[in-house]
Design a protein around this motif. Structure first.
Motif, PDB file in Angstrom:
ATOM      1  N   LYS A  49      23.912   9.434 -19.033  1.00  0.00           N
ATOM      2  CA  LYS A  49      24.663   9.878 -20.215  1.00  0.00           C
ATOM      3  C   LYS A  49      23.801   9.781 -21.469  1.00  0.00           C
ATOM      4  N   ASN A  50      23.059   8.684 -21.619  1.00  0.00           N
ATOM      5  CA  ASN A  50      22.183   8.517 -22.782  1.00  0.00           C
ATOM      6  C   ASN A  50      21.092   9.579 -22.813  1.00  0.00           C
ATOM      7  N   ARG A  51      20.543   9.912 -21.657  1.00  0.00           N
ATOM      8  CA  ARG A  51      19.489  10.932 -21.597  1.00  0.00           C
ATOM      9  C   ARG A  51      20.046  12.319 -21.906  1.00  0.00           C
ATOM     10  N   ALA A  78      22.669  12.955 -23.755  1.00  0.00           N
ATOM     11  CA  ALA A  78      22.961  12.959 -25.188  1.00  0.00           C
ATOM     12  C   ALA A  78      21.691  13.181 -26.002  1.00  0.00           C
ATOM     13  N   ALA A  79      20.597  12.543 -25.608  1.00  0.00           N
ATOM     14  CA  ALA A  79      19.325  12.737 -26.313  1.00  0.00           C
ATOM     15  C   ALA A  79      18.852  14.185 -26.167  1.00  0.00           C
ATOM     16  N   VAL A 104      20.737  16.995 -25.578  1.00  0.00           N
ATOM     17  CA  VAL A 104      21.560  17.964 -26.307  1.00  0.00           C
ATOM     18  C   VAL A 104      21.416  17.817 -27.815  1.00  0.00           C
ATOM     19  N   SER A 105      20.860  16.699 -28.286  1.00  0.00           N
ATOM     20  CA  SER A 105      20.641  16.540 -29.724  1.00  0.00           C
ATOM     21  C   SER A 105      19.313  17.150 -30.191  1.00  0.00           C
ATOM     22  N   LEU A 106      18.487  17.616 -29.252  1.00  0.00           N
ATOM     23  CA  LEU A 106      17.212  18.232 -29.632  1.00  0.00           C
ATOM     24  C   LEU A 106      17.454  19.573 -30.333  1.00  0.00           C
ATOM     25  N   PRO A 107      16.622  19.893 -31.318  1.00  0.00           N
ATOM     26  CA  PRO A 107      16.749  21.178 -32.019  1.00  0.00           C
ATOM     27  C   PRO A 107      16.100  22.300 -31.199  1.00  0.00           C
ATOM     28  N   LYS A 118       9.167  15.591 -25.919  1.00  0.00           N
ATOM     29  CA  LYS A 118      10.498  14.987 -26.069  1.00  0.00           C
ATOM     30  C   LYS A 118      11.161  14.800 -24.702  1.00  0.00           C
TER      31      LYS A 118
END
Length: 84
Positions: free
Chosen positions: A44-46, A48-49, A51-54, A66
C-alpha cells in the motif's frame, strides 16, 4: 514467491518491488495474520508513493530512479540499488 515476472510486449519500464511472501510464514495464527498485514502495508505504501509521482511531467530517467527508490522502501527483499 520465487515466481517469474510476466513478459510484457514492447519496452515497458519495470522495477522490482519485492516483499517477503507472507504465505511462507509459519507460527501462530496471530503471527501469520501479522505477516499478511505487514506485506499489505508495504505494498500500500509503495502504491501510494507511485500514484503521487508527477507522471505527466517527470522524465524517463527520473521516473526510473523513483521507481527503484519505491522498490527499496521499507520491507524490500532486494538489496538497495539492485533492480530487476
Amino acid at each position: 514467491a520465487g515466481e517469474a515476472c510476466p513478459v510484457w510486449i514492447g519496452h515497458p519500464m519495470t522495477a522490482h518491488w519485492g516483499v517477503e511472501d507472507p504465505a511462507a510464514v509459519t507460527g501462530s495464527g496471530v503471527e501469520i495474520q501479522r505477516a499478511f498485514a505487514q506485506a499489505a502495508r508495504f505494498l500500500k505504501n509503495r502504491i501510494a508513493a507511485f500514484v503521487s509521482l508527477p507522471l505527466v511531467s517527470i522524465d524517463h530517467m527520473a521516473l526510473e530512479t523513483k521507481l527503484r527508490q519505491i522498490g527499496a522502501m521499507e520491507g524490500s527483499t532486494s538489496p538497495q540499488g539492485k533492480s530487476a
